[in-house]
Design a protein around this motif. Structure first.
Motif, PDB file in Angstrom:
ATOM      1  N   THR A  90      -6.086   3.490   2.979  1.00  0.00           N
ATOM      2  CA  THR A  90      -6.460   2.239   3.804  1.00  0.00           C
ATOM      3  C   THR A  90      -7.227   1.131   2.985  1.00  0.00           C
ATOM      4  OG1 THR A  90      -6.586   3.700   5.630  1.00  0.00           O
ATOM      5  CG2 THR A  90      -7.461   1.295   5.858  1.00  0.00           C
ATOM      6  N   ALA A 128      -6.814   5.499  -2.648  1.00  0.00           N
ATOM      7  CA  ALA A 128      -5.908   4.704  -2.449  1.00  0.00           C
ATOM      8  C   ALA A 128      -5.115   4.080  -3.685  1.00  0.00           C
ATOM      9  CB  ALA A 128      -6.478   3.796  -1.570  1.00  0.00           C
ATOM     10  N   VAL A 172       0.905  -0.967   0.072  1.00  0.00           N
ATOM     11  CA  VAL A 172       0.084  -0.110  -0.076  1.00  0.00           C
ATOM     12  C   VAL A 172       0.835   1.216  -0.036  1.00  0.00           C
ATOM     13  CG1 VAL A 172      -1.556   1.327   1.176  1.00  0.00           C
ATOM     14  CG2 VAL A 172      -1.975  -1.075   1.235  1.00  0.00           C
ATOM     15  N   GLU A 215      -0.732   4.517  -0.508  1.00  0.00           N
ATOM     16  CA  GLU A 215      -1.737   5.633   0.043  1.00  0.00           C
ATOM     17  C   GLU A 215      -2.887   4.964   0.190  1.00  0.00           C
ATOM     18  OE1 GLU A 215      -2.281   8.805  -2.765  1.00  0.00           O
ATOM     19  OE2 GLU A 215      -0.146   9.093  -3.263  1.00  0.00           O
ATOM     20  N   ASP A 271       2.480  -0.978   4.532  1.00  0.00           N
ATOM     21  CA  ASP A 271       2.027  -2.321   4.802  1.00  0.00           C
ATOM     22  C   ASP A 271       2.090  -3.304   3.718  1.00  0.00           C
ATOM     23  OD1 ASP A 271       1.676  -1.747   7.375  1.00  0.00           O
ATOM     24  OD2 ASP A 271      -0.663  -1.680   7.246  1.00  0.00           O
ATOM     25  N   THR A 300      -6.553  -5.344   7.455  1.00  0.00           N
ATOM     26  CA  THR A 300      -6.692  -3.793   6.913  1.00  0.00           C
ATOM     27  C   THR A 300      -5.235  -3.547   6.871  1.00  0.00           C
ATOM     28  OG1 THR A 300      -8.655  -3.415   8.248  1.00  0.00           O
ATOM     29  CG2 THR A 300      -7.498  -1.729   7.843  1.00  0.00           C
ATOM     30  N   HIS A 327      -2.218  -0.060   5.956  1.00  0.00           N
ATOM     31  CA  HIS A 327      -1.921   1.077   5.655  1.00  0.00           C
ATOM     32  C   HIS A 327      -0.786   1.566   4.878  1.00  0.00           C
ATOM     33  CE1 HIS A 327      -4.916   1.729   8.992  1.00  0.00           C
ATOM     34  NE2 HIS A 327      -4.744   0.695   9.241  1.00  0.00           N
ATOM     35  N   PRO A 328      -0.419   2.384   4.310  1.00  0.00           N
ATOM     36  CA  PRO A 328       0.677   2.925   3.639  1.00  0.00           C
ATOM     37  C   PRO A 328       2.091   2.232   4.262  1.00  0.00           C
ATOM     38  CG  PRO A 328      -0.681   4.809   4.027  1.00  0.00           C
ATOM     39  CD  PRO A 328      -1.323   3.695   4.689  1.00  0.00           C
ATOM     40  N   GLY A 368     -11.613   3.873   3.116  1.00  0.00           N
ATOM     41  CA  GLY A 368     -11.509   5.093   3.579  1.00  0.00           C
ATOM     42  C   GLY A 368     -12.339   6.004   2.641  1.00  0.00           C
ATOM     43  N   ASN A 419     -11.134  -0.158  -0.877  1.00  0.00           N
ATOM     44  CA  ASN A 419     -10.719   0.974  -0.340  1.00  0.00           C
ATOM     45  C   ASN A 419     -11.837   1.296   1.161  1.00  0.00           C
ATOM     46  OD1 ASN A 419      -9.955   3.447   0.511  1.00  0.00           O
ATOM     47  ND2 ASN A 419     -10.208   4.447  -1.328  1.00  0.00           N
TER      48      ASN A 419
END
Length: 230
Positions: free
Chosen positions: A135, A178, A131, A133, A158, A153, A155-156, A174, A172
């Protein structure tokens, strides 16, 4: 130095004078190691060749240029203005001929807010996703009879991996776009989107088969197929 069980077994065979059997054992061990390595520096794919092989034929290496090993564009966002809100920019051997015989490819994945890369499989490649950008909610499902869902889940920064051939997806989670980068262990990993394969095959799967398989009424099958006729 640690010695593998295979090596110890082969030496025992040789100690008994079974030289031929030892050679056969070595061949057997090697055959389990995976695809063989290239036998030349590179094999730039000849995309215009009419020869059909498992992979792509090589063009004359004397005609290779730096552009055969180059692709530009993964810095540019893909168009996510579609029904699922995602876009995959895949760089496989068809777009980067120098990948031929190397067993790898790469992709950029863009997701609109709450966009989905639908459940799908890559029949010829394991995927590792990073990742950049946003979540992402990602997961894959193990094979029958367990059908276990592995959900995480991200995040940047990961990283998550999807085993070859297993159904997986990214969502996505969020309210902002992303971006992820994926590496795949095939120059042409292939793609089977589950819903597309079931409801938009050519020719269509008979309704009776889908009704029985999914345990739903014909009206639902017709409604699902109609989504692909818009």
């Amino acid at each position: 130095m640690h010695k593998s069980n295979s090596t110890i077994h082969i030496r025992k065979i040789m100690a008994k004078g079974g030289f031929v059997l030892a050679i056969l054992a070595l061949v057997a061990v090697h055959s389990l190691a995976g695809d063989p390595s290239p036998v030349q520096d590179f094999c730039v794919a000849d995309l215009n060749s009419e020869i059909f092989v498992n992979g792509l034929p090589c063009k004359n290496p004397k005609l290779a240029t730096p552009d055969d090993f180059f692709f530009s564009g993964l810095d540019k966002p893909g168009n996510t203005n579609n029904k699922v809100g995602s876009n995959v920019t895949l760089v496989n051997v068809a777009r980067l001929p120098g990948l031929n015989t190397f067993g790898i490819s790469i992709a950029r994945l863009d997701y609109a807010p709450y966009g989905l890369n639908p459940p799908h499989t890559h029949p010829r490649g394991t995927e590792v996703l990073t990742v950049i950008e946003g979540t992402l909610l990602v997961g894959f499902i193990s094979s029958s009879p367990n059908n276990k869902l592995f959900l995480k889940t991200l995040h940047p920064g990961d990283v998550f991996t999807f085993p070859v051939g297993l159904i997986h997806f990214q969502f996505n989670a969020g309210d902002s776009p992303a971006v992820a980068i994926a590496g795949l262990s095939s120059q042409n990993p292939g793609l089977i989107v589950i819903a597309d394969a079931l409801f938009d095959s050519n020719p269509p799967i008979p309704d009776d088969v889908l009704e029985k398989a999914l345990q739903v009424d014909k009206e639902i099958i017709e409604a699902l197929k109609a989504q692909y006729k818009v």
